[in-house]
Design a protein around this motif. Sequence first.
Motif, PDB file in Angstrom:
ATOM      1  N   ARG B  82      10.615 -19.455  -2.001  1.00 11.48           N
ATOM      2  CA  ARG B  82      11.589 -19.377  -0.772  1.00 11.48           C
ATOM      3  C   ARG B  82      11.619 -20.563   0.183  1.00 11.48           C
ATOM      4  NH1 ARG B  82      13.283 -14.816   3.266  1.00 11.48           N
ATOM      5  NH2 ARG B  82      14.456 -16.229   4.355  1.00 11.48           N
ATOM      6  N   THR B  83      12.641 -20.737   0.586  1.00  8.60           N
ATOM      7  CA  THR B  83      12.702 -21.660   1.785  1.00  8.60           C
ATOM      8  C   THR B  83      13.385 -21.329   2.759  1.00  8.60           C
ATOM      9  OG1 THR B  83      14.698 -22.834   1.189  1.00  8.60           O
ATOM     10  CG2 THR B  83      12.961 -23.935   0.102  1.00  8.60           C
ATOM     11  N   PHE B  84      12.806 -21.515   4.058  1.00  5.38           N
ATOM     12  CA  PHE B  84      13.554 -20.666   5.346  1.00  5.38           C
ATOM     13  C   PHE B  84      14.615 -21.619   5.858  1.00  5.38           C
ATOM     14  CE2 PHE B  84       9.232 -19.261   4.405  1.00  5.38           C
ATOM     15  CZ  PHE B  84       9.342 -17.792   4.626  1.00  5.38           C
ATOM     16  N   ALA B  88       9.406 -23.570   7.529  1.00  2.00           N
ATOM     17  CA  ALA B  88       7.956 -22.899   8.014  1.00  2.00           C
ATOM     18  C   ALA B  88       6.973 -23.844   6.911  1.00  2.00           C
ATOM     19  CB  ALA B  88       7.772 -21.741   7.580  1.00  2.00           C
ATOM     20  N   THR B  89       6.454 -24.741   7.723  1.00  2.00           N
ATOM     21  CA  THR B  89       5.373 -25.425   7.066  1.00  2.00           C
ATOM     22  C   THR B  89       4.001 -25.266   7.903  1.00  2.00           C
ATOM     23  OG1 THR B  89       6.008 -27.397   8.188  1.00  2.00           O
ATOM     24  CG2 THR B  89       6.769 -26.966   6.050  1.00  2.00           C
ATOM     25  N   PHE B  90       2.825 -25.966   7.351  1.00  2.23           N
ATOM     26  CA  PHE B  90       1.489 -25.953   8.071  1.00  2.23           C
ATOM     27  C   PHE B  90       1.481 -27.142   8.938  1.00  2.23           C
ATOM     28  CE2 PHE B  90       0.573 -23.462   4.085  1.00  2.23           C
ATOM     29  CZ  PHE B  90       0.824 -22.113   4.751  1.00  2.23           C
ATOM     30  N   ALA B 102      -0.292 -24.306  -1.886  1.00  2.00           N
ATOM     31  CA  ALA B 102       0.488 -23.069  -2.601  1.00  2.00           C
ATOM     32  C   ALA B 102       0.034 -23.203  -4.133  1.00  2.00           C
ATOM     33  CB  ALA B 102       1.952 -23.757  -2.844  1.00  2.00           C
ATOM     34  N   GLU B 154       9.563 -28.153   1.640  1.00  2.00           N
ATOM     35  CA  GLU B 154       9.610 -26.733   1.549  1.00  2.00           C
ATOM     36  C   GLU B 154       9.860 -26.517  -0.028  1.00  2.00           C
ATOM     37  OE1 GLU B 154      11.853 -24.264   4.273  1.00  2.00           O
ATOM     38  OE2 GLU B 154      10.155 -23.616   4.764  1.00  2.00           O
TER      39      GLU B 154
END
Lengths: 629, 247
Positions: B82-84, B88-90, B102, B154
């Motif tokens: 999924r990409t948002f 949303a990344t760290f 991942a 992402e």
Amino acid sequence: MSVDALLVQFLNGLAGASTLFLLAVGLSLIFGVTRIVNFAHGSFYMLGIYIAYSLTARIGGSVLGFWGSVVLAALAVGLLGVIVECLLLRRIYRAPELFQLLATFALVLIARDAALAIWGPEDLLGPRAPGLKGAVEILGRQFPQYDLALIFIGPAVLGALWWMLTRTRFGVLIRAATEDREMVGALGVNQAWLFTAVFGLGTLLAGLGGALQGPREPANLGLDLMGIGDAFVVVVVGGMGSIPGAFLAALIIAEIKALCIAIGTVHVFGFDFSFSKLTLVVEFLVMAVVLIWKPLGLLGKPSAASRNSSAVEAPLAPPDKAAKIFGYAVLVLLLLLPVVGQMFPYAVVLMIDILVAVLFAASLHFIMGPGGMHSFGHAAYFGLGAYGAGLLMKQFSMPMEAALGLGPLLAAAGALLFGWFCVRLSGVYLAMLTLAFAQIVWSIAFQWDEVTGGSNGIIGLWPAEWLNQKAAYYYLTLALTVGGVLFLWRVLLAPFGYALRAGRDSPLRADAIGINVFNYQWMAFVLAGTVCGVAGSLFAFSKGTIAPDVIHVGRSIDGLVMVLLGGVQTLAGPVVGAALFTWLQDAVAREFQYWRAALGVAILLLVMVFPLGVAGSVKRLLRRREVAA
Amino acid sequence: MSLLEVNGLTKAFGGVRAVSEVGFTVEAGEILALIGPNGAGKSTCFNMLNGQLRPDSGSIKLGGVSTIGLKPRRVWRMGVGRTFQITATFGSMTVRENVQMALLSHRGRLKNLWVRAREQYVAEADALLARVGMREQAERPCSVLAYGDLKRLELAVALANAPKLLLMDEPTAGMAPKERIELMALTADIVKSDSIGVLFTEHDMDVVFRHASRMIVLNRGQLIAGGVPAEVRANPEVQRIYLGSRH
């Protein structure tokens, strides 16, 4: 239990509710608008009671003089709040939440020493209110007139606040800012003025609460932390920012307390269970239950997400060569200390304290920094480790080595249980729940005389013979501390630590790549609690005595200060912070009576000058040099 | 059997039906665009597909297996990346470490307390980054990336568990037109070579008509049209409610 006793306790509860409400409502108001969790709120309360004491001593003889003193004391405290807001808080509204807490905690230290300097260390009981000195008879029992008056003052203040919030422009602005302060700013309201006014009003209410307590409770220097503890509980239970919520929470807590006193000791299953002893923890039990059931408090609403997040930290890197060499050099010096330090035997004693503090702070940093869980009750696990070791030795007659090894398991068990609840929450609510659990542990240690020795604690916890020499115990402490810190660092650089940070950075993304954030946070909580328990066990045998103060909220806060002082975003931060803090405390406390205030001023300077903590700022400086070179 | 089979999907929020009786399929190797005006229920639909929201009724079957009631992390393990809409990344990790997370999770190695995380699966992470053209930035902190690069990162993260299905919620939002075309061309290449199914939402009609194999149109929670782009473009109802202002 008779009906009349119950009624009197019910009235007592109402009077208590008024007191609690006045103590807490200002905190809720301030948080709602400025999003500052004002740790110094209890200090303003304490100053209210002291100032009212001084005023009533001069002019409190008449009815007008007494009530005039109360109002003047409240106004004076409010004015002080305005000054503090203008000089300090204005500079830190954009700072990360933790720094705001630290800055307001510095105010606690300064206010405490200011009160000590002005009013001295003795408890001071103010005169009783003229005209309300007696008691009225209710169903054949005496009830103080003054408490009866208090029952009406609380709701009257609530009513006045309610009128202000709903009927005046100022009140509308406060409500709007509580909903979304950026929006209010965007609409052209002068936020600086609004924040100052709200802070002044909030502290004025705290001062009023204190001043009204004058005839019931002696002014003393412990009221600040006690006050803030109670105020936090009320605000969190009611829902942060909600004024009716604060009243409801105050009412529930005070009435349950009164009920516990009314019930007294009950005989169940062959045990005598004293409900009146529960009064020390009942508010924290209520808070724990409410937060688990309604994580935003009884009447709390989710607030608009804060738009001033802390600076994103740089990626974590394993220590480079220079850092490793530096580390080995420090280690060699530490190993040589007992040899070199024979001229200064005290150095070894102080160093043991420092090492224990380092392990304590490193374990707190583990959940606070990478875990993003700001624990305000980390002393619970320190205390459980200390009591675990002490009880195994005294109650189960274990040899010291076994007690030291197994003692931390009590801390692990505590962290496993409490962590399961705490990890469900976040932010201030999580901080408060950790505090609640710590208070519960404290009160068990304080009250369970037969097992924990009550307020006397456990004495005679001496190390085994081969560790009897201070130097030998020092080496043991050094080995366990270095081992513990290196283990925590290793974990942080391992996949587990990365998963923990992933959950903090972006719970959404973490979940979307298969990470069960709850589990990682929970396990981190347990890991940190266990390591903290080792520090507690080490502490117990280094002192020979433990008392409930090992679990006191003061120790939890010391831990926070250590971590923030060193810098929460670096691995070395808690180590540097703990060493610096413990050494400063020791060095300054012996030389200077007002060391707390000195520490407070130092913290304020730190917050203004080194917002990344000492280690963090040094690291950034080094990096800048590198870039320049 | 289709890769993804959705039937009668319904979700209401306080009496408002955000998504009502929606059904469609995604086949391996095809790119299905889900379009619709703001508030049509696209994001709600997505959030039900990856487990963030539980539908009130309806079925979602991935390779014939129901995913209803599964948390996002379980759905991911079944092979859904999924990409948002808002990336949303760290933020406290490097670009490579984001992908390594991942990979570590996919191999079930996150519980490890001892090995150095940054030394794990470096080559694989770099290979994934190379696929999306981010290899050169592997060492950079994720927090300093340009927005378009975050979107590409992402995508690399979403590809790390060799997914069967990619859910991309507005994959090109916030990007410059040239970047949009490049990112979708990249996605199309990956879909073809790995035979992945893609479901994406998009506001940019250029992107949709250029890359979608098929499209479905959502309006007020209901599916009103579906088919190959030419058919949908010709559909009078779609023109009225969706493209109305332009035609």
